[in-house]
Design a protein around this motif. Structure first.
Motif, PDB file in Angstrom:
ATOM      1  N   ASP A  90     -43.168  30.069  10.845  1.00  0.00           N
ATOM      2  CA  ASP A  90     -44.163  30.169  11.917  1.00  0.00           C
ATOM      3  C   ASP A  90     -44.802  31.556  11.919  1.00  0.00           C
ATOM      4  OD1 ASP A  90     -45.666  29.818  14.171  1.00  0.00           O
ATOM      5  OD2 ASP A  90     -43.998  30.066  15.565  1.00  0.00           O
ATOM      6  N   HIS A  91     -46.139  31.601  11.945  1.00  0.00           N
ATOM      7  CA  HIS A  91     -46.856  32.872  12.021  1.00  0.00           C
ATOM      8  C   HIS A  91     -47.415  33.103  13.417  1.00  0.00           C
ATOM      9  CE1 HIS A  91     -47.603  33.065   7.393  1.00  0.00           C
ATOM     10  NE2 HIS A  91     -46.428  33.506   7.747  1.00  0.00           N
ATOM     11  N   GLY A  92     -46.980  32.316  14.369  1.00  0.00           N
ATOM     12  CA  GLY A  92     -47.464  32.457  15.740  1.00  0.00           C
ATOM     13  C   GLY A  92     -46.737  33.546  16.489  1.00  0.00           C
ATOM     14  N   PHE A  93     -46.887  34.797  16.025  1.00  0.00           N
ATOM     15  CA  PHE A  93     -46.183  35.920  16.649  1.00  0.00           C
ATOM     16  C   PHE A  93     -46.789  36.295  17.994  1.00  0.00           C
ATOM     17  CE2 PHE A  93     -46.471  36.802  11.979  1.00  0.00           C
ATOM     18  CZ  PHE A  93     -45.188  36.403  11.657  1.00  0.00           C
ATOM     19  N   HIS A  94     -48.071  35.973  18.153  1.00  0.00           N
ATOM     20  CA  HIS A  94     -48.842  36.480  19.285  1.00  0.00           C
ATOM     21  C   HIS A  94     -49.005  35.411  20.354  1.00  0.00           C
ATOM     22  CE1 HIS A  94     -51.803  38.551  21.592  1.00  0.00           C
ATOM     23  NE2 HIS A  94     -52.809  37.778  21.234  1.00  0.00           N
ATOM     24  N   SER A  95     -48.553  35.707  21.583  1.00  0.00           N
ATOM     25  CA  SER A  95     -48.684  34.764  22.695  1.00  0.00           C
ATOM     26  C   SER A  95     -50.005  34.987  23.418  1.00  0.00           C
ATOM     27  CB  SER A  95     -47.523  34.933  23.681  1.00  0.00           C
ATOM     28  OG  SER A  95     -47.502  36.242  24.197  1.00  0.00           O
ATOM     29  N   SER A  96     -50.691  33.902  23.730  1.00  0.00           N
ATOM     30  CA  SER A  96     -51.998  33.982  24.387  1.00  0.00           C
ATOM     31  C   SER A  96     -51.848  34.341  25.859  1.00  0.00           C
ATOM     32  CB  SER A  96     -52.717  32.641  24.256  1.00  0.00           C
ATOM     33  OG  SER A  96     -53.960  32.674  24.912  1.00  0.00           O
ATOM     34  N   ASN A  97     -52.788  35.128  26.355  1.00  0.00           N
ATOM     35  CA  ASN A  97     -52.810  35.527  27.758  1.00  0.00           C
ATOM     36  C   ASN A  97     -53.700  34.540  28.516  1.00  0.00           C
ATOM     37  OD1 ASN A  97     -52.960  36.788  30.240  1.00  0.00           O
ATOM     38  ND2 ASN A  97     -53.258  38.832  29.381  1.00  0.00           N
ATOM     39  N   ASP A  98     -53.120  33.441  28.980  1.00  0.00           N
ATOM     40  CA  ASP A  98     -53.903  32.364  29.598  1.00  0.00           C
ATOM     41  C   ASP A  98     -54.556  32.786  30.908  1.00  0.00           C
ATOM     42  OD1 ASP A  98     -53.325  30.594  27.535  1.00  0.00           O
ATOM     43  OD2 ASP A  98     -51.483  29.890  28.488  1.00  0.00           O
ATOM     44  N   ALA A 103     -62.474  35.133  21.750  1.00  0.00           N
ATOM     45  CA  ALA A 103     -61.326  35.560  20.940  1.00  0.00           C
ATOM     46  C   ALA A 103     -60.038  34.914  21.420  1.00  0.00           C
ATOM     47  CB  ALA A 103     -61.206  37.086  20.978  1.00  0.00           C
ATOM     48  N   TYR A 104     -59.851  34.812  22.747  1.00  0.00           N
ATOM     49  CA  TYR A 104     -58.660  34.145  23.275  1.00  0.00           C
ATOM     50  C   TYR A 104     -58.599  32.696  22.807  1.00  0.00           C
ATOM     51  CZ  TYR A 104     -57.499  37.932  26.532  1.00  0.00           C
ATOM     52  OH  TYR A 104     -57.121  39.132  27.080  1.00  0.00           O
ATOM     53  N   ILE A 105     -59.736  32.005  22.853  1.00  0.00           N
ATOM     54  CA  ILE A 105     -59.781  30.597  22.476  1.00  0.00           C
ATOM     55  C   ILE A 105     -59.452  30.420  20.992  1.00  0.00           C
ATOM     56  CG2 ILE A 105     -61.298  28.593  22.184  1.00  0.00           C
ATOM     57  CD1 ILE A 105     -62.769  29.467  24.705  1.00  0.00           C
ATOM     58  N   ASN A 132     -55.779  31.391  20.032  1.00  0.00           N
ATOM     59  CA  ASN A 132     -54.818  30.368  20.431  1.00  0.00           C
ATOM     60  C   ASN A 132     -54.948  29.108  19.568  1.00  0.00           C
ATOM     61  OD1 ASN A 132     -52.784  29.411  22.454  1.00  0.00           O
ATOM     62  ND2 ASN A 132     -54.371  27.890  22.850  1.00  0.00           N
ATOM     63  N   ARG A 133     -56.169  28.762  19.226  1.00  0.00           N
ATOM     64  CA  ARG A 133     -56.411  27.539  18.450  1.00  0.00           C
ATOM     65  C   ARG A 133     -55.792  27.613  17.061  1.00  0.00           C
ATOM     66  NH1 ARG A 133     -62.380  24.827  17.166  1.00  0.00           N
ATOM     67  NH2 ARG A 133     -61.589  23.132  15.848  1.00  0.00           N
ATOM     68  N   TYR A 134     -55.858  28.788  16.432  1.00  0.00           N
ATOM     69  CA  TYR A 134     -55.399  28.921  15.050  1.00  0.00           C
ATOM     70  C   TYR A 134     -54.081  29.684  14.929  1.00  0.00           C
ATOM     71  CZ  TYR A 134     -60.036  27.288  13.689  1.00  0.00           C
ATOM     72  OH  TYR A 134     -61.181  26.542  13.523  1.00  0.00           O
ATOM     73  N   LYS A 135     -53.342  29.838  16.023  1.00  0.00           N
ATOM     74  CA  LYS A 135     -52.138  30.665  15.984  1.00  0.00           C
ATOM     75  C   LYS A 135     -51.062  30.128  15.042  1.00  0.00           C
ATOM     76  CE  LYS A 135     -50.004  28.528  20.077  1.00  0.00           C
ATOM     77  NZ  LYS A 135     -49.506  28.798  21.450  1.00  0.00           N
TER      78      LYS A 135
END
Length: 301
Positions: free
Chosen positions: A12-20, A72-74, A77-80
């Motif tokens: 998993d490369h989803g290291f970064h959590s989105s700030n919803d 950028a947030y969208i 998150n879409r490609y995380k």
């Protein structure tokens, strides 16, 4: 030919959590800003105020910056979880903040140019009307600042690192609020004492403030985009961990790449007089919560 977009990865490369919360509040701030931007630009032209028009111009860059932050947030998150991004999508947000800083530079130079023109060719200013619009603009800026600040405080409750994308949007709002304050001061002195020269002067002062802030944001975001992280405290912390693990370790190469606000990918090459166990080293490094995606290479001494 392999279609990488259809591949499924075991890692998993989803290291970064989105700030919803920030994403939602940024959208609200965009709506407020666009409405006020149109009012200030029209008001500045109609009432002949350079300070008010400059505030409207800067608010347009502020609207662009907020739009970039939201986009950028969208996308982030879409490609995380997309495996095509080697170290996740964090830098999409950093790229947005860098672009925001560039837009500030452009607006600042435009403000200086038009303020100089106003010095050369003074125009009649409808002070009372211009002050009224500038005050409304300041109120809108303060509302937007509160929205973004509350998002920042909430997201950093358990973290000690800035959301640079949110910070870029927030600083746009703060810079715009300062420009509104300068416009109100210039217009008020012009109304009370006939100091017409203050209107374009404050436009130049506001532009200089924006230039200084924009350069700071460019340096901060550019550093992350260029992976210039090797002078940060975490480098010394990694070296200390390795020295405590084995005093005879020789670090042949070390790379730390920022992959989230509080996460780093660690790539390290080691050698030693005695045999080394890669898994033991990775386990030791993993105790440092900021280190993710740890790659260890062993070379003979």
């Amino acid at each position: 030919m392999i279609n990488h977009t259809q591949m499924r990865y075991a890692y998993d490369h989803g290291f970064h959590s989105s700030n919803d919360i920030a994403k939602k509040n940024t959208l609200y701030a965009i709506i407020f800003t666009i409405i006020m931007m149109v009012a200030e630009i029209i008001g500045g032209i109609y009432f002949g105020s350079m300070a008010l028009l400059a505030d409207g111009w800067h608010m347009s860059s502020h609207a662009l910056a907020l739009g970039l932050a939201y986009f950028a947030y969208i996308i982030s998150n879409r490609y995380k979880s997309d495996g095509r991004f080697n170290f996740g999508t964090y830098k999409i947000e950093i790229l947005a903040s860098y672009t925001s800083a560039l837009s500030l530079l452009v607006v600042a130079f435009l403000m200086i140019y038009h303020s100089i023109l106003k010095f050369i060719n003074p125009q009649t200013i409808a002070y009372k009307e211009a002050i009224f619009i500038a005050i409304i603009g300041l109120v809108v800026n303060l509302i937007c600042a509160w929205l973004l600040r509350s998002s920042h405080d909430h997201h950093n409750h358990d973290h000690h690192h800035d959301d640079l994308n949110l910070k870029a949007a927030y600083m746009h709002v703060i810079a715009d609020a300062l420009t509104s304050i300068l416009a109100i001061i210039a217009l008020s002195f012009g109304l009370l004492f006939g100091a017409d020269f203050l209107d374009p002067l404050m436009g130049i002062v506001g532009a200089i403030l924006i230039l200084v802030w924009a350069m700071g944001l460019l340096r901060q975001s550019g550093k992350i985009l260029l992976d210039a992280n090797m002078n940060e405290p975490i480098v010394g912390e990694v070296i200390d961990i390795l020295r405590l693990f084995r005093s005879d370790l020789i670090i042949k190469d070390l790379h730390l790449i920022k992959v989230a606000k509080d996460k780093y990918a660690c790539i390290i090459s080691l050698s030693s007089d005695e045999p080394l166990d890669i898994e033991s080293i990775k386990k030791e490094l993993s105790k440092h919560k900021e280190l993710v995606h740890i790659l260890v290479e062993i070379y003979p001494k």
